[in-house]
Write an enzyme that holds these catalytic residues in place. Structure first.
Site, PDB file in Angstrom:
ATOM      1  N   TYR A 179       0.840  -1.212   0.000  1.00 22.50           N
ATOM      2  CA  TYR A 179       0.000   0.000   0.000  1.00 22.50           C
ATOM      3  C   TYR A 179       0.869   1.254   0.000  1.00 22.50           C
ATOM      4  O   TYR A 179       1.053   1.890   1.027  1.00 22.50           O
ATOM      5  CB  TYR A 179      -0.906  -0.037   1.245  1.00 22.50           C
ATOM      6  CG  TYR A 179      -2.007   0.995   1.297  1.00 22.50           C
ATOM      7  CD1 TYR A 179      -2.955   1.086   0.282  1.00 22.50           C
ATOM      8  CD2 TYR A 179      -2.117   1.886   2.368  1.00 22.50           C
ATOM      9  CE1 TYR A 179      -3.980   2.021   0.340  1.00 22.50           C
ATOM     10  CE2 TYR A 179      -3.137   2.826   2.430  1.00 22.50           C
ATOM     11  CZ  TYR A 179      -4.075   2.879   1.413  1.00 22.50           C
ATOM     12  OH  TYR A 179      -5.089   3.801   1.466  1.00 22.50           O
ATOM     13  N   ARG A 184      -1.545   8.051  -3.978  1.00 19.76           N
ATOM     14  CA  ARG A 184      -2.450   7.071  -3.367  1.00 19.76           C
ATOM     15  C   ARG A 184      -3.764   7.724  -2.931  1.00 19.76           C
ATOM     16  O   ARG A 184      -3.782   8.903  -2.588  1.00 19.76           O
ATOM     17  CB  ARG A 184      -1.748   6.451  -2.144  1.00 19.76           C
ATOM     18  CG  ARG A 184      -2.476   5.259  -1.549  1.00 19.76           C
ATOM     19  CD  ARG A 184      -1.670   4.636  -0.425  1.00 19.76           C
ATOM     20  NE  ARG A 184      -1.612   5.497   0.744  1.00 19.76           N
ATOM     21  CZ  ARG A 184      -0.684   5.369   1.713  1.00 19.76           C
ATOM     22  NH1 ARG A 184       0.236   4.437   1.644  1.00 19.76           N
ATOM     23  NH2 ARG A 184      -0.703   6.187   2.743  1.00 19.76           N
ATOM     24  N   ASP A 185      -4.813   6.912  -2.907  1.00 17.38           N
ATOM     25  CA  ASP A 185      -6.111   7.352  -2.398  1.00 17.38           C
ATOM     26  C   ASP A 185      -6.609   8.538  -3.231  1.00 17.38           C
ATOM     27  O   ASP A 185      -7.021   9.569  -2.694  1.00 17.38           O
ATOM     28  CB  ASP A 185      -5.974   7.742  -0.909  1.00 17.38           C
ATOM     29  CG  ASP A 185      -7.293   7.646  -0.148  1.00 17.38           C
ATOM     30  OD1 ASP A 185      -8.205   6.954  -0.620  1.00 17.38           O
ATOM     31  OD2 ASP A 185      -7.400   8.271   0.920  1.00 17.38           O
ATOM     32  N   SER A 191      -6.015   9.041   3.309  1.00 16.58           N
ATOM     33  CA  SER A 191      -4.888   8.112   3.276  1.00 16.58           C
ATOM     34  C   SER A 191      -3.899   8.440   2.167  1.00 16.58           C
ATOM     35  O   SER A 191      -3.209   7.562   1.663  1.00 16.58           O
ATOM     36  CB  SER A 191      -5.407   6.675   3.114  1.00 16.58           C
ATOM     37  OG  SER A 191      -6.176   6.317   4.233  1.00 16.58           O
ATOM     38  N   ASP A 231      -8.188  -0.154  -2.777  1.00 12.05           N
ATOM     39  CA  ASP A 231      -8.927   0.951  -3.418  1.00 12.05           C
ATOM     40  C   ASP A 231      -8.414   1.371  -4.792  1.00 12.05           C
ATOM     41  O   ASP A 231      -9.143   2.010  -5.549  1.00 12.05           O
ATOM     42  CB  ASP A 231      -8.974   2.214  -2.535  1.00 12.05           C
ATOM     43  CG  ASP A 231      -9.740   2.005  -1.254  1.00 12.05           C
ATOM     44  OD1 ASP A 231     -10.356   0.935  -1.079  1.00 12.05           O
ATOM     45  OD2 ASP A 231      -9.717   2.905  -0.398  1.00 12.05           O
ATOM     46  N   ASP A 410      -9.204   5.358  10.629  1.00 17.33           N
ATOM     47  CA  ASP A 410      -9.386   5.493   9.172  1.00 17.33           C
ATOM     48  C   ASP A 410      -9.023   6.879   8.667  1.00 17.33           C
ATOM     49  O   ASP A 410      -8.679   7.033   7.485  1.00 17.33           O
ATOM     50  CB  ASP A 410     -10.854   5.233   8.801  1.00 17.33           C
ATOM     51  CG  ASP A 410     -11.262   3.802   9.057  1.00 17.33           C
ATOM     52  OD1 ASP A 410     -10.455   2.891   8.776  1.00 17.33           O
ATOM     53  OD2 ASP A 410     -12.388   3.589   9.548  1.00 17.33           O
TER      54      ASP A 410
END
Ligand code: NAG
Ligand code: NAG
Ligand code: NAG
Ligand code: NAG
Length: 455
Positions: A179, A184-185, A191, A231, A410
């Protein structure tokens, strides 16, 4: 204008003549750099997004990437054929074990989560709740390698798991989450990662993968189960209208392809690509586009044989099999993970994508707690769910897992934080919440007290 042309003319010859150093990129979609390599290295096709200058001496091994686009059925690990197992003296088997990778193995417990849980339990005064909280340290979760700085921990874990496997006689599984994509995200904020595409993110990611590979290589006796990039592919299915996602599309594909090809060569890493969840890719309109993406990615990567299937519901709250549909799922006949999996499976067959699944149930113990199905941030009232098991009663599901270590946050509810995402400020999100990945004591305590089955 003229000076710009002159400047270009001045650098052009140098550019054309430049040859890639050993290990550097030398081709791939969108690549504008050197396409030849220094003497002693050959530009070798890896995947449609990436060719690499490999040292010529590297060409004789059984695990070299193919020099032709893998449009035929023979992928990188099958090129030497299954009989090469006995003729590869020191390397691990390049043929995955038949059947469920969890079978016959014990899941190694990560000491990091155990320490988080022990510290949390120490702060709980009620004796019954404290005892229940302590029992969570014995339940296996995945470890998220969400920064490159954490990668060296993996070698420590594997050394420990290897020793335990030998002393106990039961082979161990170490569960990891890969990850660290650049940008990212891309459809959210909570995140966002450490690498940016604009700033060498792809090369940084390849280095991150190379470092993971280097940590794993000395421990062929330990089985690694890896969830690949939560994701990211789902974002490419439904969120290309978000500029950050459309901008990241080529890079995500190149990076995920590189990750699965490199990890595949190790021979002991069983991979599940993240596939969102029922309330995301499980909508009827999203199923075929999702399958098309998984199918093409898998095929273009040379059908890596250690890609075992898909991971669903990672860090989410859906039931595997809901007694009755949660009202928020209305309109989607795939209202839980089992319906989603059953609907997706037939669509994967065209590419030979292996139809096996693992399903996160770590925080799915309590249902009907969300106001919208898309709410994902620290949802209030959640409880720990079904314990991890490979005895799932469903052939397609290799294991129920706890992918999200319950208690790790989260996303922050602090609206001034750079990583504030509005979902973490919704009325069904527990607040105040600290930054993503850090410990959220109050949330953990609720997961413990509301666990179903009870702890
Ligand atoms: C436990 O309580 C101590 C003292 O109140 C505090 O410093 C520490 O951060 C708490 N730990 C957790 C995990 O909440
Ligand atoms: C593995 O880690 C555990 C917990 O950190 C420790 O107690 C144990 O001694 C370690 N075992 C080996 C063989 O390293
Ligand atoms: C991403 O896609 C999901 C599923 O269609 C949607 O609910 C969500 O709003 C999208 N995110 C953004 C930022 O557009
Ligand atoms: C919220 O974030 C801002 C910006 O990082 C910080 O200055 C502030 O202290 C944070 N507030 C809380 C309550 O943590």
């Amino acid at each position: 204008m003229l000076s710009a042309v002159l400047a270009l003319a001045a650098i052009l010859p140098a550019f054309v003549n430049a040859q890639g150093a050993v290990w550097s990129q030398c081709g791939g979609t969108g690549w504008t750099g050197a396409t030849t390599c220094v003497s002693g290295a050959t530009c070798t096709f890896s995947n449609p997004f990436y060719s690499q200058c490999l040292p010529n001496s590297n060409g004789g091994g059984g695990t070299t990437t193919p020099t032709n686009p893998p449009t035929t059925s023979s992928g990188p690990t099958t090129s030497t054929g299954p009989t090469s197992v006995s003729s590869a003296p020191s390397g691990p088997s390049q043929t995955p074990a038949a059947g469920n990778p969890y079978a016959g193995h014990n899941i190694w417990l990560t000491p990091f989560y155990a320490a988080e849980v022990a510290a949390a339990a120490a702060n709980i005064s009620d004796a019954t709740t404290k005892a229940k909280a302590l029992s969570v340290a014995k339940i296996p979760t995945f470890t998220w390698f969400d920064t490159i700085a954490k990668v060296p921990d993996l070698g420590t874990y594997l050394a420990n798991a290897s020793a335990l496997g030998k002393s106990s006689g039961t082979p161990q599984i170490v569960q990891i989450i890969v990850y660290d994509l650049p940008d990212r995200d891309c459809a959210a904020a909570a995140s966002n990662g450490e690498f940016s595409i604009a700033n060498g993110g792809q090369a940084n990611y390849f280095n991150y993968i190379d470092q993971l590979v280097a940590q794993i290589k000395p421990f062929p006796d330990v089985r690694v189960v890896a969830i690949i990039e939560p994701d990211s592919l789902a974002n490419l299915v439904t969120n290309l209208s978000v500029q950050k996602c459309s901008n990241a599309q080529t890079t995500y594909l190149a990076c995920v392809t590189y990750a699965i090809q490199q990890l595949n060569k190790l021979g002991n890493v069983y991979m599940y690509l993240d596939a969102g969840h029922a309330g995301w890719l499980g909508w009827p309109a999203n199923l075929q586009p999702a399958a098309t993406l998984f199918n093409s990615l898998f095929k273009n990567a040379g059908s890596p044989s250690f890609v075992r299937g898909l991971a669903t519901n990672v860090a989410n709250y859906n039931a595997l099999s809901a007694a009755t549909p949660d009202p928020i799922t209305q309109g989607n006949s795939n209202y839980d993970e089992i319906h989603y999996i059953n609907a997706l499976t037939p669509l994967l067959s065209s590419s030979g994508f292996p139809p096996h699944f693992i399903v996160d149930q770590g925080r799915s113990g309590v249902q009907n707690i969300r106001q919208q199905w898309g709410d994902w941030c620290n949802v209030k009232g959640a409880g720990f769910g079904t314990r991890p098991t490979s005895n799932t009663g469903v052939t397609a599901i290799d294991a129920i897992v706890w992918a999200k270590p319950g208690g790790e946050c989260d996303g922050t509810s602090n609206t001034s934080s750079a990583r504030f995402d509005f979902h973490c400020g919704l009325s069904d999100a527990d607040q105040p919440a600290p930054e993503a990945g850090t410990w959220f004591q109050e949330y953990f305590t609720t997961l413990v007290t509301k666990a179903n089955p009870a702890l």
